[in-house]
Structures are given as structure tokens and as C-alpha cells.
Design a protein around this motif. Structure first.
Motif: not given
Length: 489
Positions: A103-120
Motif C-alpha cells: 500500500w505504501l509503495i503504491a501510494a509513493r508511486a502515485a505521488q511520483g506521478v503527480a509530482g511529475a506534473v507539478i515539477a516541470p
């Protein structure tokens, strides 16, 4: 496209929103570092699997950053920025309720997807929100300070939250911050229309899959061996997917990563340096945070405070770099910064069981932080300088991708180095706890020594490729952008 620059009193609230979003994204790379022992004990992680709490985030983050930057160019930057913030906030809330490792690893992966939109999108918004010259350079200074110190701030905040409220709050803290940033972005940032284009989904899958398999192979090799069938298969599949990605980008009509963006020598050099700096930064904080807590015996909060001088140096020298880059150009600052980082890492690689904070860690942290501050701002400015407006999201995404890919691959490879060195140091039979601690510390020390080599290569690339002059970063009225200058002779 409507890209009206913000002026006057709007500067502070606008840059606060952009920098706040960038801080939240960068901070989440490291904020869980100090919470890892608590997460391991609470959720039942195996020690070797703990790094996936970091890698699940950095892999999806790094692998999808190009797609996120492209999405902001096509769909509009403010809209994608707000969407990314909302998604990041939601999955952070859900991740805090994790009942097990998956569960935690899946949530962290989903955070990364959202972060990939925010950062650039955040970096591209600087170019479209602030006027070229002093105002934009000041914004880059703030952005660089936040990006460079965010990982260390994450250690400090992670320690405070873990000590006082528990590890779950390292995820839940994003909820109020994300809500505030989303509201601020809606009212303070200019609306930007999108550009015509389409998404390169095959390219996104190829690069993300290739990087994931590469890191998986590096993580698996120390335990199962380099000749293990699944290790070899992972490396072979990773190579095939990454080659496929390059072929797709070279032949596609609207590629995710147009190879023409590397035609500018300065920009290509900045991206290469970003890979190496990302590998060094994330790995160094990962190993040192564990050393300070597990070997030196610091509490999570005290552990975070131990890295505060590093963050203060990054903040101070980022501001200095933003002022100096218009006077002396990018190369002297980046070269000096890389040299300082290398000296700091060399000092830190001397850790052992007798290391004391004031004499053993602090000098290295100060040198490393000062160098990172000097290097990061001109590196980021060079990467997005004089790029065509339609490609600003792409250029920003590629810079962030370089850092995160470097961080993921660097952490995986240096974890392998550390594990191998630890095995070599352990005596046969059933070692005593003191012998285990000494062997593990020797592994971390060896990994930090290899990290010095990353920074040394970054220094060489800087000296050979970076030639951006002061005029590149000055106001348009004072000098033509580099691409126009080269075209006009």
C-alpha cells in the motif's frame, strides 16, 4: 498564448506559490528518509526493500517528468499545475493510512506521478510569469534555493513529525500545504492557453519501464548475484526499452523528448550535470541519514537538525549564485560548486564508528551545501535559457528528469556498492553486533567515496561544455537570447 508577466507586488505571492509546490515535491523525496526505521518496524518491511519507499517515488517521478512537461505545454500550465497539486494532496492522504508495504509503495508511486506534473510546470511557470532579467533571475534564485535545500528540509521536517506525531504525518503534512497552494495558484498565477500537439504515450511507457527495470536489476544484484537469471533479464529488458525510447524519439513526429533540444551545448551539459548531481545528492542523504540515526544514535528530530547547516548553506549560496550569474556567467559558479561538493563528499566518506558530529560531519555538510547552492541555480537557468516558448515545459521537464533519473539510478547503484562492501567486511560465521555496525558503516563510507567520482565527472563536463555568458541571463533589452545571437552572428 497568454503569458502576461507578473510585476511589482505580485512577485512575492506568485513565487511563493511556485516555490511552495516545488518544495513539497522535492521535500517528499527525502522526508521519509528519517522515518524509514519507524516505517520498517510498523509495516514489516525487509531491510533490503526499504529503498523502494524512495525509489517508487523517484522512478515514477523521473520517468514521467517529460510527459508531465509535455502535458503542461499542450493543456496549459496553470491548469496542469493545479491538477497535479490536487492529485498529490489526495494520494498523500491515502498513503498515510497505509496498512502494509504494498500500500505504501503504491501510494509513493502515485505521488511520483503527480509530482511529475507539478515539477516541470512549476519551472516553466517561472519563465512565463516573471519578466526576463532581475525579476526572473530572482525567481530562479528562490527556485534553486528551494530545490537544493528541499531534500535537507525534508530530513528536518521528517524528524520533527516522526518524533512528535508518528511517521504517517510525513505524508499527511502535504494535505494542508497542497490545499493552500492549489487555492493560491488559482488566484495568483496567470492562465496560460495550451499549444497544439499530442502525447507520446509509447515513449513515456518505454522510458519509465526501462528505468524501472534498470533500478530493479541494480537492487536485486547484491542479494541474488549479477549472473542471476532475473537480474540479467531485468538489465536486458531495460536496455531494450531505453533503446526503443531513443528510436521512438528520433522517428516520431511529436516526440516526448525531441532530440533537437540537445543541440545546444550548454543545455546538454546542464542536463548531464543534473544527472550526476541528482545521483550524488539523494544517495548522500540516504546513507548519512541512516548513519546519524543508526550509528550515532540520534533521535529522528536531532537527526534532522544535524542537516540544518547544510540547508542554510544551500539557501545562502543559491541567492549569491542568482546575483553573480549575470556578472560572470554559469561556468565559474558551476565549477566552483562541483569542486566544493566533491571536497565535502570526500570529507564525509571518512565516517566510522568513532565519528563525531562537529569534527566528522559538519565540515563536509557545509562544503557540500555551499557547493550545491552555487551549482544548482546556474545549472537550472542554463537548462531553460533561450529555449523556444513552446518547449519551455519540455526543457523544464527534462531538467527535473535528469535529476530524478540520476537519483534513482545513483541510489540503486551505490546501494549495491555499499552492500558489496559490507559483505566483504563481515567476518565469517555469526558476527557480533559491533562487527555488523562496523561493516555497514564501511559500506556507506565506500558508497560515499564512489559518489565523489560522480561530482568529479560533473566538474569535467562543466569545464568542457558550459559556456553560457552573463548576457544569456540578462534582460532581453540588454542582450539577445542565445539562439537569436547565434543565428544573427
Amino acid at each position: 498564448m497568454n503569458t502576461t508577466a507578473r510585476k511589482g507586488p505580485s512577485f512575492v505571492p506568485a513565487i511563493s506559490v511556485i516555490a511552495g509546490a516545488q518544495l513539497m515535491v522535492v521535500l517528499d523525496i527525502s522526508i521519509v528518509n528519517i522515518a524509514l526505521p519507524s516505517i520498517r518496524d510498523d509495516l514489516g518491511f525487509a531491510q533490503g526493500d526499504l529503498q523502494w519507499v524512495l525509489n517508487a517515488y523517484t522512478l515514477t517521478f523521473g520517468g514521467l517528468l517529460l510527459l508531465g512537461g509535455r502535458a503542461s505545454d499542450i493543456l496549459g500550465r496553470r491548469s496542469m499545475f493545479i491538477a497535479g497539486i490536487c492529485a498529490f494532496t489526495l494520494v498523500s492522504l491515502l498513503g498515510g493510512f497505509a496498512a502494509g508495504p504494498g500500500w505504501l509503495i503504491a501510494a509513493r508511486a502515485a505521488q511520483g506521478v503527480a509530482g511529475a506534473v507539478i515539477a516541470p510546470t512549476a519551472l516553466a511557470l517561472i519563465s512565463t510569469t516573471f519578466e526576463q532579467g532581475k525579476q526572473r533571475n530572482a525567481a530562479f534564485g528562490v527556485y534553486g534555493a528551494v530545490s537544493g535545500s528541499g531534500a535537507v528540509i525534508g530530513l528536518l521536517l521528517g524528524g520533527a513529525l516522526t518524533d512528535s506525531l508518528g511517521w504517517r504525518w510525513v505524508l499527511w503534512v502535504n494535505v494542508p500545504i497542497g490545499i493552500a497552494i492549489a487555492i493560491g495558484a488559482y488566484y495568483l498565477l496567470p492562465r496560460t492557453a495550451g499549444n497544439p500537439g499530442r502525447f507520446d504515450i509509447p515513449g513515456a511507457f518505454a522510458v519509465t519501464g526501462g528505468l524501472t527495470l534498470l533500478v530493479y536489476g541494480l537492487v536485486r544484484a547484491p542479494e541474488h548475484g549479477w549472473s542471476d537469471v532475473w537480474t540479467v533479464t531485468s538489465f536486458a529488458a531495460a536496455a531494450a526499452l531505453l533503446v526503443l525510447f531513443v528510436v521512438l524519439e528520433a522517428r516520431g513526429s511529436q516526440p516526448l523528448m525531441p532530440l533537437r533540444i540537445f543541440a545546444d551545448r550548454d543545455r546538454a551539459g546542464a542536463y548531464a550535470v543534473a544527472v550526476l548531481v541528482g545521483a550524488s545528492l539523494i544517495s548522500t542523504l540516504f546513507f548519512l541519514a541512516q548513519f546519524v540515526q543508526e550509528v550515532m544514535g540520534y533521535s529522528p528530530l536531532r537527526n534532522g537538525v544535524a542537516f540544518l547547516p547544510n540547508a542554510l548553506c544551500v539557501l545562502a549560496f543559491s541567492g549569491l549564485a542568482a546575483r553573480l550569474v549575470t556578472r560572470i556567467g554559469a561556468m565559474p559558479l558551476m565549477a566552483t560548486g562541483a569542486a566544493s561538493m566533491g571536497c565535502g563528499l570526500w570529507w564525509l566518506s571518512g565516517i566510522d564508528l568513532d565519528t563525531e558530529y562537529a569534527s566528522g560531519l559538519l565540515p563536509g555538510l557545509l562544503l557540500f551545501g555551499s557547493g550545491l547552492g552555487l551549482l544548482f541555480v546556474p545549472m537550472a537557468m542554463t537548462a531553460v535559457a533561450a529555449v523556444a516558448e513552446r518547449d519551455s515545459g519540455l526543457a523544464a521537464g527534462l531538467l527535473n528528469t535528469s535529476q530524478q533519473v540520476g537519483g534513482s539510478v545513483g541510489l540503486a547503484s551505490l546501494s549495491t556498492v555499499a552492500a558489496d562492501a559490507t559483505k566483504d567486511e563481515l567476518p565469517p560465521g555469526r558476527p557480533e553486533p559491533g562487527q555488523v555496525a562496523r561493516a555497514v558503516t564501511e559500506g556507506w563510507s565506500t558508497a560515499l567515496s564512489v559518489s565523489v567520482g560522480f561530482v568529479a565527472v560533473a566538474l569535467i563536463i562543466t569545464l568542457l561544455l558550459i559556456r553560457a555568458k552573463p548576457q544569456t541571463f540578462q534582460a532581453a533589452g540588454g542582450a539577445r537570447p542565445r539562439e537569436e545571437a547565434e543565428a544573427g552572428g
